[in-house]
Design a protein around this motif. Structure first.
Motif, PDB file in Angstrom:
ATOM      1  N   UNK A  62     -45.633 -81.749 -15.245  1.00 55.71           N
ATOM      2  CA  UNK A  62     -44.175 -81.942 -15.293  1.00 55.71           C
ATOM      3  C   UNK A  62     -43.511 -81.405 -14.031  1.00 55.71           C
ATOM      4  N   UNK A  63     -43.966 -80.261 -13.543  1.00 52.03           N
ATOM      5  CA  UNK A  63     -43.373 -79.667 -12.353  1.00 52.03           C
ATOM      6  C   UNK A  63     -43.664 -80.508 -11.108  1.00 52.03           C
ATOM      7  N   UNK A  64     -44.868 -81.033 -11.023  1.00 51.35           N
ATOM      8  CA  UNK A  64     -45.206 -81.899  -9.888  1.00 51.35           C
ATOM      9  C   UNK A  64     -44.337 -83.149  -9.912  1.00 51.35           C
ATOM     10  N   UNK A  65     -44.190 -83.755 -11.080  1.00 55.70           N
ATOM     11  CA  UNK A  65     -43.355 -84.954 -11.196  1.00 55.70           C
ATOM     12  C   UNK A  65     -41.899 -84.661 -10.857  1.00 55.70           C
ATOM     13  N   UNK A  66     -41.381 -83.531 -11.312  1.00 55.85           N
ATOM     14  CA  UNK A  66     -40.000 -83.151 -11.014  1.00 55.85           C
ATOM     15  C   UNK A  66     -39.810 -82.953  -9.511  1.00 55.85           C
ATOM     16  N   UNK A  67     -40.746 -82.252  -8.899  1.00 56.04           N
ATOM     17  CA  UNK A  67     -40.663 -82.019  -7.459  1.00 56.04           C
ATOM     18  C   UNK A  67     -40.734 -83.333  -6.682  1.00 56.04           C
ATOM     19  N   UNK A  68     -41.602 -84.216  -7.125  1.00 53.91           N
ATOM     20  CA  UNK A  68     -41.727 -85.518  -6.454  1.00 53.91           C
ATOM     21  C   UNK A  68     -40.417 -86.298  -6.545  1.00 53.91           C
ATOM     22  N   UNK A  69     -39.788 -86.300  -7.714  1.00 56.40           N
ATOM     23  CA  UNK A  69     -38.519 -87.022  -7.877  1.00 56.40           C
ATOM     24  C   UNK A  69     -37.420 -86.411  -7.012  1.00 56.40           C
ATOM     25  N   UNK A  70     -37.391 -85.080  -6.938  1.00 55.20           N
ATOM     26  CA  UNK A  70     -36.365 -84.405  -6.142  1.00 55.20           C
ATOM     27  C   UNK A  70     -36.468 -84.758  -4.664  1.00 55.20           C
ATOM     28  N   UNK A  71     -37.669 -85.096  -4.214  1.00 52.02           N
ATOM     29  CA  UNK A  71     -37.883 -85.358  -2.787  1.00 52.02           C
ATOM     30  C   UNK A  71     -38.252 -86.811  -2.518  1.00 52.02           C
ATOM     31  N   UNK A  72     -37.952 -87.674  -3.481  1.00 50.34           N
ATOM     32  CA  UNK A  72     -38.195 -89.112  -3.347  1.00 50.34           C
ATOM     33  C   UNK A  72     -39.639 -89.419  -2.952  1.00 50.34           C
ATOM     34  N   UNK A  73     -40.567 -88.754  -3.617  1.00 49.02           N
ATOM     35  CA  UNK A  73     -41.999 -88.990  -3.386  1.00 49.02           C
ATOM     36  C   UNK A  73     -42.534 -89.747  -4.580  1.00 49.02           C
ATOM     37  N   UNK A  74     -43.258 -90.826  -4.310  1.00 49.75           N
ATOM     38  CA  UNK A  74     -43.832 -91.638  -5.388  1.00 49.75           C
ATOM     39  C   UNK A  74     -45.252 -91.151  -5.682  1.00 49.75           C
ATOM     40  N   UNK A  75     -45.502 -90.820  -6.946  1.00 47.42           N
ATOM     41  CA  UNK A  75     -46.822 -90.363  -7.365  1.00 47.42           C
ATOM     42  C   UNK A  75     -47.592 -91.547  -7.930  1.00 47.42           C
ATOM     43  N   UNK A  76     -48.764 -91.819  -7.408  1.00 46.44           N
ATOM     44  CA  UNK A  76     -49.611 -92.893  -7.903  1.00 46.44           C
ATOM     45  C   UNK A  76     -50.717 -92.318  -8.765  1.00 46.44           C
ATOM     46  N   UNK A  77     -50.838 -92.834  -9.974  1.00 44.51           N
ATOM     47  CA  UNK A  77     -51.902 -92.400 -10.878  1.00 44.51           C
ATOM     48  C   UNK A  77     -53.055 -93.384 -10.775  1.00 44.51           C
ATOM     49  N   UNK A  78     -54.241 -92.858 -10.649  1.00 46.75           N
ATOM     50  CA  UNK A  78     -55.426 -93.712 -10.564  1.00 46.75           C
ATOM     51  C   UNK A  78     -56.325 -93.458 -11.725  1.00 46.75           C
TER      52      UNK A  78
END
Length: 78
Positions: A62-78
């Motif tokens: 959850x923290x990684x996803x929140x941080x990614x959203x705050x900095x406009x970073x797209x997380x790709x799940x494989x």
């Protein structure tokens, strides 16, 4: 400056992930003792450690996803 913040946050998240892995490992060790001894107290202790480890893994994600959203970073799940 944003990159430094992200790096520091990532290190903090990784420490949390390592803690979760160690708790999961302790659960495995406790499970082995439970099978050897059949002790109900060990079962409860092991289940507590497992729950704590699962919560840390969830919190980490959850923290990684929140941080990614705050900095406009797209997380790709494989």
């Amino acid at each position: 400056m944003d990159h430094i913040f992200l790096l520091v946050a990532w290190v903090g998240f990784m420490l949390q992930w390592i803690t979760a892995v160690l708790l999961a490992y302790k659960h495995i060790q406790s499970s082995i003792d439970i099978h050897k001894k059949g002790d109900l107290n060990l079962i409860n202790e092991s289940n507590t450690k497992l729950s704590e480890g699962r919560k840390l893994f969830r919190d980490f994600g959850e923290q990684v996803n929140t941080l990614a959203k705050e900095h406009d970073v797209e997380m790709n799940k494989k």
